[in-house]
Design a protein around this motif. Structure first.
Motif, mmCIF file in Angstrom:
data_model
loop_
_atom_site.group_PDB
_atom_site.id
_atom_site.type_symbol
_atom_site.label_atom_id
_atom_site.label_comp_id
_atom_site.label_asym_id
_atom_site.label_seq_id
_atom_site.Cartn_x
_atom_site.Cartn_y
_atom_site.Cartn_z
ATOM 1 N N LEU A 215 38.470 53.839 25.624
ATOM 2 C CA LEU A 215 38.368 53.877 27.006
ATOM 3 C C LEU A 215 38.781 52.705 27.670
ATOM 4 O O LEU A 215 39.549 52.563 28.693
ATOM 5 N N GLU A 216 38.343 51.302 27.159
ATOM 6 C CA GLU A 216 38.581 50.125 27.469
ATOM 7 C C GLU A 216 40.037 50.158 27.550
ATOM 8 O O GLU A 216 40.841 49.210 28.208
ATOM 9 N N GLN A 217 40.754 50.544 26.236
ATOM 10 C CA GLN A 217 42.297 50.323 26.390
ATOM 11 C C GLN A 217 42.993 51.162 27.271
ATOM 12 O O GLN A 217 44.002 50.864 27.810
ATOM 13 N N ASN A 218 42.516 52.428 27.424
ATOM 14 C CA ASN A 218 43.286 53.197 28.545
ATOM 15 C C ASN A 218 43.365 52.561 29.649
ATOM 16 O O ASN A 218 44.243 52.697 30.559
ATOM 17 N N ILE A 219 41.836 51.782 30.058
ATOM 18 C CA ILE A 219 41.902 51.333 31.451
ATOM 19 C C ILE A 219 42.616 49.947 31.434
ATOM 20 O O ILE A 219 43.217 49.600 32.363
ATOM 21 N N PHE A 220 42.872 49.339 30.269
ATOM 22 C CA PHE A 220 43.637 48.244 30.044
ATOM 23 C C PHE A 220 45.181 48.332 30.652
ATOM 24 O O PHE A 220 45.799 47.898 31.164
ATOM 25 N N THR A 221 45.642 49.608 30.005
ATOM 26 C CA THR A 221 46.815 50.375 30.252
ATOM 27 C C THR A 221 46.998 50.586 31.714
ATOM 28 O O THR A 221 48.074 50.329 32.360
ATOM 29 N N LEU A 222 46.051 51.254 32.471
ATOM 30 C CA LEU A 222 46.182 51.504 33.781
ATOM 31 C C LEU A 222 45.969 50.268 34.458
ATOM 32 O O LEU A 222 47.007 50.108 35.491
ATOM 33 N N VAL A 223 45.297 49.177 33.973
ATOM 34 C CA VAL A 223 45.620 47.866 34.882
ATOM 35 C C VAL A 223 46.750 47.071 34.761
ATOM 36 O O VAL A 223 47.738 46.768 35.505
ATOM 37 N N ASP A 224 47.467 47.205 33.535
ATOM 38 C CA ASP A 224 48.922 46.955 33.083
ATOM 39 C C ASP A 224 49.835 47.685 33.913
ATOM 40 O O ASP A 224 50.872 46.889 34.578
ATOM 41 N N HIS A 228 52.184 45.946 36.973
ATOM 42 C CA HIS A 228 53.730 45.955 37.104
ATOM 43 C C HIS A 228 54.053 47.015 38.219
ATOM 44 O O HIS A 228 55.357 47.439 38.402
ATOM 45 N N ARG A 229 53.074 47.078 39.120
ATOM 46 C CA ARG A 229 53.415 47.665 40.511
ATOM 47 C C ARG A 229 53.664 49.406 40.409
ATOM 48 O O ARG A 229 54.190 50.103 41.110
ATOM 49 N N LYS A 230 53.254 49.833 39.162
ATOM 50 C CA LYS A 230 53.510 51.320 38.815
ATOM 51 C C LYS A 230 52.403 52.354 39.166
ATOM 52 O O LYS A 230 51.681 52.585 38.378
ATOM 53 N N LEU A 252 35.329 52.221 37.020
ATOM 54 C CA LEU A 252 35.587 51.188 37.897
ATOM 55 C C LEU A 252 35.024 49.987 37.519
ATOM 56 O O LEU A 252 35.642 48.929 37.591
ATOM 57 N N ALA A 253 33.670 49.880 36.942
ATOM 58 C CA ALA A 253 33.159 48.909 36.112
ATOM 59 C C ALA A 253 34.146 48.145 35.220
ATOM 60 O O ALA A 253 34.240 46.896 35.336
ATOM 61 N N ILE A 254 34.923 48.775 34.471
ATOM 62 C CA ILE A 254 35.842 48.121 33.470
ATOM 63 C C ILE A 254 36.996 47.808 34.245
ATOM 64 O O ILE A 254 37.566 46.509 33.830
ATOM 65 N N ILE A 255 37.371 48.279 35.247
ATOM 66 C CA ILE A 255 38.777 47.992 36.107
ATOM 67 C C ILE A 255 38.229 46.490 36.530
ATOM 68 O O ILE A 255 39.149 45.589 36.652
ATOM 69 N N LYS A 290 44.605 35.985 26.089
ATOM 70 C CA LYS A 290 46.085 36.000 25.853
ATOM 71 C C LYS A 290 46.704 36.982 26.603
ATOM 72 O O LYS A 290 47.515 37.030 27.653
ATOM 73 N N LEU A 291 46.125 38.261 26.704
ATOM 74 C CA LEU A 291 46.670 39.532 27.400
ATOM 75 C C LEU A 291 46.457 39.147 29.021
ATOM 76 O O LEU A 291 47.416 39.397 29.778
ATOM 77 N N ALA A 292 45.404 38.867 29.103
ATOM 78 C CA ALA A 292 44.880 38.450 30.925
ATOM 79 C C ALA A 292 45.661 37.439 31.302
ATOM 80 O O ALA A 292 46.338 37.513 32.450
#
Length: 343
Positions: A215-224, A228-230, A252-255, A290-292
Protein backbone atom coordinates in the motif's frame (compact mmCIF):
# COMPACT_ATOMS: atom_id res chain seq x y z
CA UNK A 1 28.55 -6.15 8.86
CA UNK A 2 26.08 -9.00 9.37
CA UNK A 3 26.58 -10.30 5.80
CA UNK A 4 30.31 -10.81 6.46
CA UNK A 5 29.51 -12.89 9.57
CA UNK A 6 27.03 -14.93 7.49
CA UNK A 7 29.81 -15.76 5.00
CA UNK A 8 32.03 -17.01 7.83
CA UNK A 9 29.21 -19.15 9.25
CA UNK A 10 28.56 -20.69 5.82
CA UNK A 11 32.26 -21.63 5.68
CA UNK A 12 31.87 -23.21 9.14
CA UNK A 13 34.21 -20.63 10.67
CA UNK A 14 32.50 -20.30 14.05
CA UNK A 15 33.24 -18.10 17.04
CA UNK A 16 32.78 -19.72 20.48
CA UNK A 17 30.52 -16.84 21.57
CA UNK A 18 28.25 -14.54 19.56
CA UNK A 19 26.35 -11.47 20.71
CA UNK A 20 23.43 -10.91 18.32
CA UNK A 21 21.55 -7.71 19.06
CA UNK A 22 19.48 -5.04 17.33
CA UNK A 23 15.99 -4.07 16.24
CA UNK A 24 15.94 -5.74 12.79
CA UNK A 25 14.10 -8.95 13.68
CA UNK A 26 14.53 -10.44 10.20
CA UNK A 27 18.34 -10.37 10.46
CA UNK A 28 18.20 -11.85 13.96
CA UNK A 29 15.96 -14.74 12.81
CA UNK A 30 18.03 -15.36 9.66
CA UNK A 31 21.29 -15.45 11.66
CA UNK A 32 19.81 -17.93 14.13
CA UNK A 33 18.55 -20.19 11.34
CA UNK A 34 21.92 -19.98 9.57
CA UNK A 35 23.73 -21.06 12.73
CA UNK A 36 21.36 -23.97 13.30
CA UNK A 37 21.82 -25.10 9.68
CA UNK A 38 25.63 -24.95 9.65
CA UNK A 39 26.56 -25.81 13.25
CA UNK A 40 24.33 -28.88 13.67
CA UNK A 41 23.56 -31.85 11.49
CA UNK A 42 19.88 -32.37 10.61
CA UNK A 43 19.26 -35.02 13.25
CA UNK A 44 21.15 -33.25 16.07
CA UNK A 45 18.74 -30.43 16.96
CA UNK A 46 16.81 -32.52 19.50
CA UNK A 47 19.99 -33.29 21.45
CA UNK A 48 22.42 -30.43 20.92
CA UNK A 49 20.27 -27.32 20.52
CA UNK A 50 19.14 -25.42 23.64
CA UNK A 51 17.34 -22.12 24.18
CA UNK A 52 17.14 -20.17 27.45
CA UNK A 53 15.31 -16.99 28.39
CA UNK A 54 17.67 -15.10 30.68
CA UNK A 55 14.77 -13.10 32.09
CA UNK A 56 13.60 -16.40 33.61
CA UNK A 57 16.74 -18.55 33.93
CA UNK A 58 20.04 -17.78 35.71
CA UNK A 59 23.07 -17.61 33.42
CA UNK A 60 24.89 -20.30 35.42
CA UNK A 61 22.23 -22.88 34.43
CA UNK A 62 22.84 -22.17 30.75
CA UNK A 63 26.62 -22.30 31.25
CA UNK A 64 26.35 -25.74 32.83
CA UNK A 65 24.62 -26.83 29.64
CA UNK A 66 27.43 -25.27 27.56
CA UNK A 67 30.02 -27.20 29.55
CA UNK A 68 28.21 -30.52 28.95
CA UNK A 69 29.65 -32.63 26.12
CA UNK A 70 27.43 -32.83 23.03
CA UNK A 71 25.38 -35.97 22.55
CA UNK A 72 25.93 -37.82 19.24
CA UNK A 73 27.54 -34.82 17.55
CA UNK A 74 30.53 -32.48 17.49
CA UNK A 75 29.00 -29.28 18.90
CA UNK A 76 26.30 -27.84 21.11
CA UNK A 77 24.47 -24.66 20.04
CA UNK A 78 22.92 -22.60 22.84
CA UNK A 79 20.77 -19.49 22.35
CA UNK A 80 20.55 -17.18 25.38
CA UNK A 81 17.67 -14.76 24.81
CA UNK A 82 17.19 -11.40 26.56
CA UNK A 83 20.59 -10.87 28.21
CA UNK A 84 19.49 -7.70 29.99
CA UNK A 85 22.84 -7.39 31.77
CA UNK A 86 24.46 -6.40 28.44
CA UNK A 87 22.35 -3.26 27.92
CA UNK A 88 21.51 -0.09 29.81
CA UNK A 89 17.89 -0.39 28.63
CA UNK A 90 15.21 -1.27 31.16
CA UNK A 91 14.55 -5.04 31.09
CA UNK A 92 12.28 -7.54 32.84
CA UNK A 93 14.89 -9.68 34.61
CA UNK A 94 13.26 -11.78 37.32
CA UNK A 95 16.41 -13.64 38.40
CA UNK A 96 19.86 -12.94 39.78
CA UNK A 97 22.74 -13.89 37.48
CA UNK A 98 26.15 -15.07 38.62
CA UNK A 99 28.05 -12.87 36.18
CA UNK A 100 31.43 -13.79 37.60
CA UNK A 101 30.75 -17.33 36.35
CA UNK A 102 30.09 -15.88 32.88
CA UNK A 103 33.30 -13.83 33.03
CA UNK A 104 35.23 -17.02 33.79
CA UNK A 105 33.52 -18.85 30.92
CA UNK A 106 34.39 -16.06 28.45
CA UNK A 107 38.08 -16.48 29.31
CA UNK A 108 37.95 -20.21 28.57
CA UNK A 109 34.83 -21.19 26.57
CA UNK A 110 34.03 -24.87 26.02
CA UNK A 111 35.59 -25.84 22.65
CA UNK A 112 32.57 -27.97 21.74
CA UNK A 113 29.86 -25.35 22.43
CA UNK A 114 28.71 -22.21 20.66
CA UNK A 115 26.84 -19.69 22.80
CA UNK A 116 24.68 -17.00 21.16
CA UNK A 117 23.38 -14.09 23.24
CA UNK A 118 20.28 -12.68 21.50
CA UNK A 119 18.83 -9.32 22.53
CA UNK A 120 16.32 -6.94 20.88
CA UNK A 121 18.31 -3.93 22.05
CA UNK A 122 19.35 -0.81 20.15
CA UNK A 123 22.69 -0.65 21.96
CA UNK A 124 24.95 -2.64 24.22
CA UNK A 125 26.25 -1.00 27.38
CA UNK A 126 29.84 -0.32 26.32
CA UNK A 127 30.77 0.85 29.84
CA UNK A 128 30.43 -2.63 31.33
CA UNK A 129 33.50 -4.82 31.71
CA UNK A 130 31.44 -7.82 30.61
CA UNK A 131 30.50 -6.15 27.31
CA UNK A 132 34.13 -5.21 26.66
CA UNK A 133 35.26 -8.78 27.29
CA UNK A 134 32.60 -10.19 24.97
CA UNK A 135 33.65 -7.77 22.25
CA UNK A 136 37.26 -8.83 22.72
CA UNK A 137 36.71 -12.59 22.90
CA UNK A 138 33.49 -13.13 20.93
CA UNK A 139 31.85 -12.04 17.70
CA UNK A 140 29.40 -9.10 17.82
CA UNK A 141 26.57 -9.03 15.27
CA UNK A 142 24.48 -5.87 15.11
CA UNK A 143 21.11 -6.54 13.46
CA UNK A 144 20.39 -2.96 12.44
CA UNK A 145 18.49 -1.48 9.52
CA UNK A 146 20.62 -1.85 6.41
CA UNK A 147 21.58 1.30 4.53
CA UNK A 148 21.03 1.56 0.78
CA UNK A 149 24.35 -0.01 -0.24
CA UNK A 150 23.95 -2.82 2.30
CA UNK A 151 20.41 -3.48 1.07
CA UNK A 152 21.65 -3.73 -2.50
CA UNK A 153 24.42 -6.09 -1.41
CA UNK A 154 21.92 -8.17 0.54
CA UNK A 155 19.59 -8.47 -2.49
CA UNK A 156 22.53 -9.62 -4.62
CA UNK A 157 23.47 -12.22 -2.00
CA UNK A 158 19.87 -13.45 -1.76
CA UNK A 159 19.71 -13.80 -5.54
CA UNK A 160 23.05 -15.64 -5.51
CA UNK A 161 21.68 -18.06 -2.89
CA UNK A 162 18.95 -18.82 -5.43
CA UNK A 163 21.64 -19.40 -8.13
CA UNK A 164 20.68 -16.34 -10.18
CA UNK A 165 22.16 -12.89 -10.76
CA UNK A 166 20.27 -9.61 -10.61
CA UNK A 167 20.91 -6.44 -12.64
CA UNK A 168 21.73 -3.18 -10.86
CA UNK A 169 18.74 -1.34 -12.34
CA UNK A 170 16.51 -4.25 -11.28
CA UNK A 171 17.74 -3.87 -7.68
CA UNK A 172 17.02 -0.14 -7.76
CA UNK A 173 13.52 -0.70 -9.13
CA UNK A 174 12.80 -3.44 -6.57
CA UNK A 175 13.68 -1.13 -3.68
CA UNK A 176 11.44 1.58 -5.15
CA UNK A 177 8.49 -0.77 -5.65
CA UNK A 178 8.75 -3.13 -2.67
CA UNK A 179 10.33 -0.84 -0.08
CA UNK A 180 13.05 -1.75 2.42
CA UNK A 181 11.28 -4.40 4.52
CA UNK A 182 13.55 -7.46 4.47
CA UNK A 183 10.69 -9.95 4.91
CA UNK A 184 9.00 -8.57 1.78
CA UNK A 185 12.25 -8.29 -0.19
CA UNK A 186 13.10 -11.92 0.61
CA UNK A 187 9.76 -13.09 -0.73
CA UNK A 188 10.12 -11.00 -3.89
CA UNK A 189 13.71 -12.08 -4.65
CA UNK A 190 12.83 -15.75 -4.14
CA UNK A 191 9.78 -15.40 -6.41
CA UNK A 192 11.80 -13.65 -9.13
CA UNK A 193 14.54 -16.27 -8.89
CA UNK A 194 12.01 -19.01 -9.63
CA UNK A 195 10.72 -17.04 -12.63
CA UNK A 196 14.25 -16.35 -13.92
CA UNK A 197 15.50 -19.89 -13.30
CA UNK A 198 16.20 -20.67 -16.97
CA UNK A 199 17.83 -17.32 -17.82
CA UNK A 200 19.76 -17.23 -14.51
CA UNK A 201 19.33 -13.45 -14.46
CA UNK A 202 16.71 -11.08 -13.01
CA UNK A 203 16.18 -7.91 -15.04
CA UNK A 204 14.12 -4.77 -14.48
CA UNK A 205 11.32 -5.96 -16.81
CA UNK A 206 10.77 -8.99 -14.56
CA UNK A 207 10.73 -6.77 -11.48
CA UNK A 208 8.20 -4.40 -13.05
CA UNK A 209 6.00 -7.35 -14.04
CA UNK A 210 6.14 -9.49 -10.89
CA UNK A 211 6.99 -7.47 -7.79
CA UNK A 212 4.04 -6.87 -5.49
CA UNK A 213 3.42 -3.28 -4.46
CA UNK A 214 2.64 -2.61 -0.83
CA UNK A 215 0.00 0.00 0.00
CA UNK A 216 2.81 2.40 0.92
CA UNK A 217 4.59 1.81 -2.38
CA UNK A 218 1.37 2.25 -4.39
CA UNK A 219 0.88 5.55 -2.62
CA UNK A 220 4.53 6.46 -3.21
CA UNK A 221 3.81 5.94 -6.93
CA UNK A 222 0.67 8.06 -6.58
CA UNK A 223 2.72 10.85 -4.96
CA UNK A 224 5.36 10.47 -7.68
CA UNK A 225 2.66 11.03 -10.31
CA UNK A 226 1.63 14.17 -8.41
CA UNK A 227 5.28 15.30 -8.35
CA UNK A 228 5.41 14.96 -12.14
CA UNK A 229 2.02 16.72 -12.45
CA UNK A 230 0.33 13.58 -13.83
CA UNK A 231 -2.90 14.03 -11.87
CA UNK A 232 -4.98 11.80 -14.18
CA UNK A 233 -2.65 8.87 -13.48
CA UNK A 234 -2.76 9.68 -9.74
CA UNK A 235 -6.55 9.41 -9.86
CA UNK A 236 -6.36 6.04 -11.62
CA UNK A 237 -4.07 4.69 -8.88
CA UNK A 238 -6.43 6.06 -6.22
CA UNK A 239 -9.46 4.38 -7.83
CA UNK A 240 -7.52 1.09 -7.99
CA UNK A 241 -6.76 1.37 -4.27
CA UNK A 242 -10.45 1.89 -3.53
CA UNK A 243 -11.29 -1.21 -5.59
CA UNK A 244 -8.84 -3.11 -3.35
CA UNK A 245 -10.94 -1.95 -0.35
CA UNK A 246 -8.21 0.28 1.05
CA UNK A 247 -9.60 2.78 3.55
CA UNK A 248 -9.48 6.45 2.42
CA UNK A 249 -8.39 7.53 5.91
CA UNK A 250 -5.35 5.25 5.66
CA UNK A 251 -4.57 6.39 2.10
CA UNK A 252 -4.79 10.04 3.16
CA UNK A 253 -2.55 9.42 6.19
CA UNK A 254 0.19 7.86 4.02
CA UNK A 255 -0.08 10.60 1.35
CA UNK A 256 0.22 13.22 4.11
CA UNK A 257 3.17 11.38 5.62
CA UNK A 258 5.00 11.29 2.29
CA UNK A 259 4.47 15.00 1.64
CA UNK A 260 5.49 15.79 5.23
CA UNK A 261 8.70 13.83 4.60
CA UNK A 262 9.33 15.72 1.34
CA UNK A 263 8.82 19.02 3.19
CA UNK A 264 11.12 18.03 6.08
CA UNK A 265 13.86 16.68 3.78
CA UNK A 266 13.77 19.87 1.71
CA UNK A 267 14.00 22.07 4.80
CA UNK A 268 16.78 20.06 6.49
CA UNK A 269 18.78 19.90 3.25
CA UNK A 270 18.52 23.70 3.04
CA UNK A 271 20.02 23.86 6.54
CA UNK A 272 23.01 21.85 5.36
CA UNK A 273 22.11 18.37 6.62
CA UNK A 274 23.32 15.40 4.55
CA UNK A 275 20.93 12.56 3.64
CA UNK A 276 22.36 10.19 6.29
CA UNK A 277 21.99 12.91 8.95
CA UNK A 278 18.42 13.58 7.84
CA UNK A 279 17.59 9.86 8.02
CA UNK A 280 18.95 9.69 11.58
CA UNK A 281 17.18 12.87 12.64
CA UNK A 282 13.80 11.84 11.19
CA UNK A 283 14.27 8.15 12.09
CA UNK A 284 13.44 6.90 8.59
CA UNK A 285 15.36 4.65 6.22
CA UNK A 286 18.07 6.49 4.20
CA UNK A 287 16.60 5.12 0.95
CA UNK A 288 13.29 6.87 1.70
CA UNK A 289 15.20 10.11 2.32
CA UNK A 290 16.99 9.71 -1.02
CA UNK A 291 13.66 9.27 -2.86
CA UNK A 292 12.04 12.17 -0.99
CA UNK A 293 15.04 14.42 -1.77
CA UNK A 294 14.57 13.67 -5.47
CA UNK A 295 10.85 14.51 -5.24
CA UNK A 296 11.51 17.70 -3.23
CA UNK A 297 13.36 19.23 -6.18
CA UNK A 298 10.06 19.40 -8.09
CA UNK A 299 8.35 21.70 -5.56
CA UNK A 300 8.75 25.32 -4.58
CA UNK A 301 8.31 26.05 -0.88
CA UNK A 302 5.02 27.88 -1.48
CA UNK A 303 3.60 24.93 -3.41
CA UNK A 304 4.52 22.43 -0.69
CA UNK A 305 2.96 24.67 1.96
CA UNK A 306 -0.24 24.84 -0.13
CA UNK A 307 -0.34 21.02 -0.49
CA UNK A 308 0.23 20.48 3.23
CA UNK A 309 -2.64 22.88 4.02
CA UNK A 310 -4.98 21.07 1.59
CA UNK A 311 -4.08 17.71 3.18
CA UNK A 312 -4.72 19.11 6.67
CA UNK A 313 -8.12 20.42 5.51
CA UNK A 314 -8.98 17.04 3.98
CA UNK A 315 -7.95 15.27 7.20
CA UNK A 316 -10.16 17.60 9.27
CA UNK A 317 -13.16 17.06 6.95
CA UNK A 318 -12.62 13.29 6.97
CA UNK A 319 -12.56 13.17 10.78
CA UNK A 320 -15.55 15.47 11.23
CA UNK A 321 -17.65 13.83 8.51
CA UNK A 322 -17.89 17.02 6.47
CA UNK A 323 -17.82 15.17 3.14
CA UNK A 324 -18.07 11.69 1.65
CA UNK A 325 -14.74 10.11 2.63
CA UNK A 326 -14.08 8.55 -0.81
CA UNK A 327 -14.51 11.98 -2.42
CA UNK A 328 -12.08 13.81 -0.13
CA UNK A 329 -8.88 12.54 -1.76
CA UNK A 330 -10.49 12.87 -5.18
CA UNK A 331 -11.25 16.55 -4.42
CA UNK A 332 -7.68 17.06 -3.14
CA UNK A 333 -6.31 15.76 -6.47
CA UNK A 334 -8.75 17.86 -8.53
CA UNK A 335 -7.82 20.99 -6.55
CA UNK A 336 -4.15 20.19 -7.05
CA UNK A 337 -4.76 19.77 -10.79
CA UNK A 338 -6.40 23.20 -10.98
CA UNK A 339 -3.51 24.72 -9.03
CA UNK A 340 -1.01 23.08 -11.42
CA UNK A 341 -2.86 24.37 -14.49
CA UNK A 342 -2.76 27.92 -13.09
CA UNK A 343 1.00 27.84 -12.43
Amino acid sequence: MVLDIWKEIKKKQFAPIYVLYGMESFLINETKQLLIKHVLEEDESDFNLSTYDLEETPIEVALEDAETFPFMGERRLIFLNNPGFLTAEKTKDKVEHNLSKLEQYIQEPAPYSIIVFVGPYEKLDERKKLTKELKRKGSIIEAKKLNEQELKGWIKERAKMNTVQIDEDAIELMLTLAGTNLFMLTSEVDKLALYAHDQKRINSEMVEKLVSRSLEQNIFTLVDKIVHRKIDESLRIYYDLLKQNEEPIKILAIISGQFRLIYQVKELARRGYGQQQIAGYLKVHPFRVKLAAGQAKSFEDEELTYIMKMLADADYQLKTGGMNKEMLIEMFLFRLQRKTMLV
